[in-house]
Design an enzyme around this catalytic site. Structure first.
Site, PDB file in Angstrom:
ATOM      1  N   ASN A  37      -4.879  -4.379  -7.421  1.00 13.85           N
ATOM      2  CA  ASN A  37      -6.140  -3.958  -6.817  1.00 13.85           C
ATOM      3  C   ASN A  37      -6.149  -2.486  -6.397  1.00 13.85           C
ATOM      4  O   ASN A  37      -7.205  -1.882  -6.287  1.00 13.85           O
ATOM      5  CB  ASN A  37      -6.401  -4.864  -5.599  1.00 13.85           C
ATOM      6  CG  ASN A  37      -7.483  -4.324  -4.721  1.00 13.85           C
ATOM      7  OD1 ASN A  37      -8.663  -4.473  -5.027  1.00 13.85           O
ATOM      8  ND2 ASN A  37      -7.108  -3.669  -3.620  1.00 13.85           N
ATOM      9  N   TYR A  66     -13.307   8.059 -13.702  1.00 15.15           N
ATOM     10  CA  TYR A  66     -13.148   6.762 -13.010  1.00 15.15           C
ATOM     11  C   TYR A  66     -13.653   5.638 -13.909  1.00 15.15           C
ATOM     12  O   TYR A  66     -12.998   4.604 -14.052  1.00 15.15           O
ATOM     13  CB  TYR A  66     -13.928   6.795 -11.689  1.00 15.15           C
ATOM     14  CG  TYR A  66     -13.869   5.500 -10.906  1.00 15.15           C
ATOM     15  CD1 TYR A  66     -12.779   5.212 -10.087  1.00 15.15           C
ATOM     16  CD2 TYR A  66     -14.910   4.571 -10.958  1.00 15.15           C
ATOM     17  CE1 TYR A  66     -12.722   4.031  -9.355  1.00 15.15           C
ATOM     18  CE2 TYR A  66     -14.856   3.387 -10.236  1.00 15.15           C
ATOM     19  CZ  TYR A  66     -13.765   3.121  -9.435  1.00 15.15           C
ATOM     20  OH  TYR A  66     -13.713   1.938  -8.709  1.00 15.15           O
ATOM     21  N   LYS A 106     -11.706   2.154 -15.367  1.00 15.93           N
ATOM     22  CA  LYS A 106     -12.146   0.782 -15.095  1.00 15.93           C
ATOM     23  C   LYS A 106     -12.484   0.032 -16.396  1.00 15.93           C
ATOM     24  O   LYS A 106     -12.313  -1.190 -16.460  1.00 15.93           O
ATOM     25  CB  LYS A 106     -13.311   0.798 -14.104  1.00 15.93           C
ATOM     26  CG  LYS A 106     -12.887   1.307 -12.725  1.00 15.93           C
ATOM     27  CD  LYS A 106     -11.716   0.494 -12.144  1.00 15.93           C
ATOM     28  CE  LYS A 106     -11.265   0.931 -10.775  1.00 15.93           C
ATOM     29  NZ  LYS A 106     -10.173   0.086 -10.244  1.00 15.93           N
ATOM     30  N   ASP A 111       4.263   2.327  -4.184  1.00 18.72           N
ATOM     31  CA  ASP A 111       3.506   3.269  -5.013  1.00 18.72           C
ATOM     32  C   ASP A 111       3.349   2.612  -6.382  1.00 18.72           C
ATOM     33  O   ASP A 111       4.330   2.501  -7.138  1.00 18.72           O
ATOM     34  CB  ASP A 111       4.259   4.599  -5.122  1.00 18.72           C
ATOM     35  CG  ASP A 111       3.541   5.576  -6.035  1.00 18.72           C
ATOM     36  OD1 ASP A 111       2.475   5.219  -6.586  1.00 18.72           O
ATOM     37  OD2 ASP A 111       4.053   6.702  -6.209  1.00 18.72           O
ATOM     38  N   VAL A 112       2.141   2.189  -6.713  1.00 14.70           N
ATOM     39  CA  VAL A 112       1.946   1.424  -7.955  1.00 14.70           C
ATOM     40  C   VAL A 112       2.201   2.242  -9.220  1.00 14.70           C
ATOM     41  O   VAL A 112       2.309   1.676 -10.303  1.00 14.70           O
ATOM     42  CB  VAL A 112       0.531   0.782  -8.045  1.00 14.70           C
ATOM     43  CG1 VAL A 112       0.321  -0.248  -6.968  1.00 14.70           C
ATOM     44  CG2 VAL A 112      -0.572   1.846  -8.047  1.00 14.70           C
ATOM     45  N   ASP A 131       0.859  -1.194   0.000  1.00 14.18           N
ATOM     46  CA  ASP A 131       0.000   0.000   0.000  1.00 14.18           C
ATOM     47  C   ASP A 131       0.888   1.234   0.000  1.00 14.18           C
ATOM     48  O   ASP A 131       2.012   1.196   0.511  1.00 14.18           O
ATOM     49  CB  ASP A 131      -0.912   0.001   1.234  1.00 14.18           C
ATOM     50  CG  ASP A 131      -2.205   0.761   0.989  1.00 14.18           C
ATOM     51  OD1 ASP A 131      -3.253   0.120   0.815  1.00 14.18           O
ATOM     52  OD2 ASP A 131      -2.160   2.022   0.945  1.00 14.18           O
TER      53      ASP A 131
END
Ligand SMILES: NC(=O)c1ccc[n+]([C@@H]2O[C@H](COP(=O)([O-])OP(=O)(O)OC[C@H]3O[C@@H](n4cnc5c(N)ncnc54)[C@H](O)[C@@H]3O)[C@@H](O)[C@H]2O)c1
Length: 266
Positions: free
Chosen positions: A86, A152, A156, A59-60, A36
């Protein structure tokens, strides 16, 4: 794939759905690492879940951070068998012209670039090993757009499309890909989104939130059975059918009258 003793890496596992996925894999005897951006969140969940769950700062959006996480997981529990991309953020419900470019860039970076970086880091070795599985968290909004949630929704849909495409690429190597499409689920994100609502509406919405561990158990089943789509909230079916009917109805004659047609792959 039998997930017992397998190494599972879950991003954004410091709460909500990621923590629910971690909990479900631990129930099955897997070795889990949750990452996370907020290390304290990940550590708190790792402690709650138990089973030797590892917590890492991540940090993705950063390739360097991905490389550090990969090295740490390999050193501490071994090569990753299942990657769950995720981590994600949402944006306030607003007409799209009220979303700033900074907000757009940030939601794209975490929700889409983050998934790209995770997949591309682990795909080569999963292909070489001829085993592995990737689970990408999209959303019910990855099948059905939501007005006032355009940016958003775009992220997705991107996650769902990317995932279906790489499933085709990875299938010949025995590597699976699944897409998780959550509806309303209890998490910091979903509860935070209700801040400005009157208490009665907050309570009504809170009553409609699924508990994250049930999404986790659905993810585990999908990995075990190599299923592409993970639909946890079937109440969206009628809305999806209505959307698809509109799309199917648009398939008429070709725009060019003498067009021979044919798909490139046919
Ligand atoms: N909760 C819902 O109702 C719902 C519905 C549909 C889809 N989703 C999706 O589920 C996923 C998980 O969301 P959640 O609802 O559990 O929310 P959450 O906020 O509880 O969890 C997301 C986690 O990601 C972390 N994070 C944020 N930026 C990060 C970064 N750059 N690198 C690493 N970690 C980062 C956050 O700190 C947070 O702990 C998201 O992709 C979200 O879009 C949630």
């Amino acid at each position: 794939m039998n997930v017992t003793n397998k190494v599972i890496l879950i991003t954004g596992g410091g709460g909500g759905i990621g923590a629910g996925i971690a909990e479900a894999f631990v129930e099955k005897g897997a070795q889990v690492a949750i990452t996370d951006i907020n290390l304290a969140y990940a550590q708190a969940e790792a402690e709650r879940i138990g089973g030797g769950t590892l917590a890492l700062q991540h940090d993705v959006t950063s390739p360097e951070s991905w490389a550090e996480v990969k090295a740490a997981v390999e050193a501490q529990i071994g090569p990753v068998d299942v990657l769950c991309n995720n981590a994600g953020i949402s944006l306030p419900f607003k007409p799209m012209e009220e979303i700033t470019l900074d907000q757009f860039n940030r939601v794209m970076a975490i929700n889409v670039r983050g998934v790209f970086l995770g997949c591309t880091l682990f795909m080569p070795e999963m292909k070489a090993r001829k085993s592995g599985h990737i689970v990408n968290t999209s959303s019910a909004n990855g099948m059905m757009p939501h007005g006032t949630f355009a940016a958003y929704t775009a992220t997705k849909f991107a996650v769902a499309g990317l995932s279906e495409a790489i499933r085709m690429e990875l299938e010949p190597f025995g590597v699976g890909v699944s897409i998780l499409y959550p509806g309303l689920t209890r998490s910091r994100m979903s509860e935070g989104q209700m801040h400005d609502l009157p208490d009665a509406i907050k309570a009504a919405i809170a009553g409609k939130m699924m508990e994250p561990v049930w999404l986790g158990r659905a993810v585990v089943r999908a990995v075990e059975n190599n299923e592409l789509h993970i639909v946890t909230h079937p109440d969206h079916l009628d809305a999806l059918k209505a959307r698809m009917d509109t799309l199917y109805a648009a398939f008429g004659e070709p725009a060019q009258p003498d067009f021979a047609g044919g798909r490139i792959n046919d």
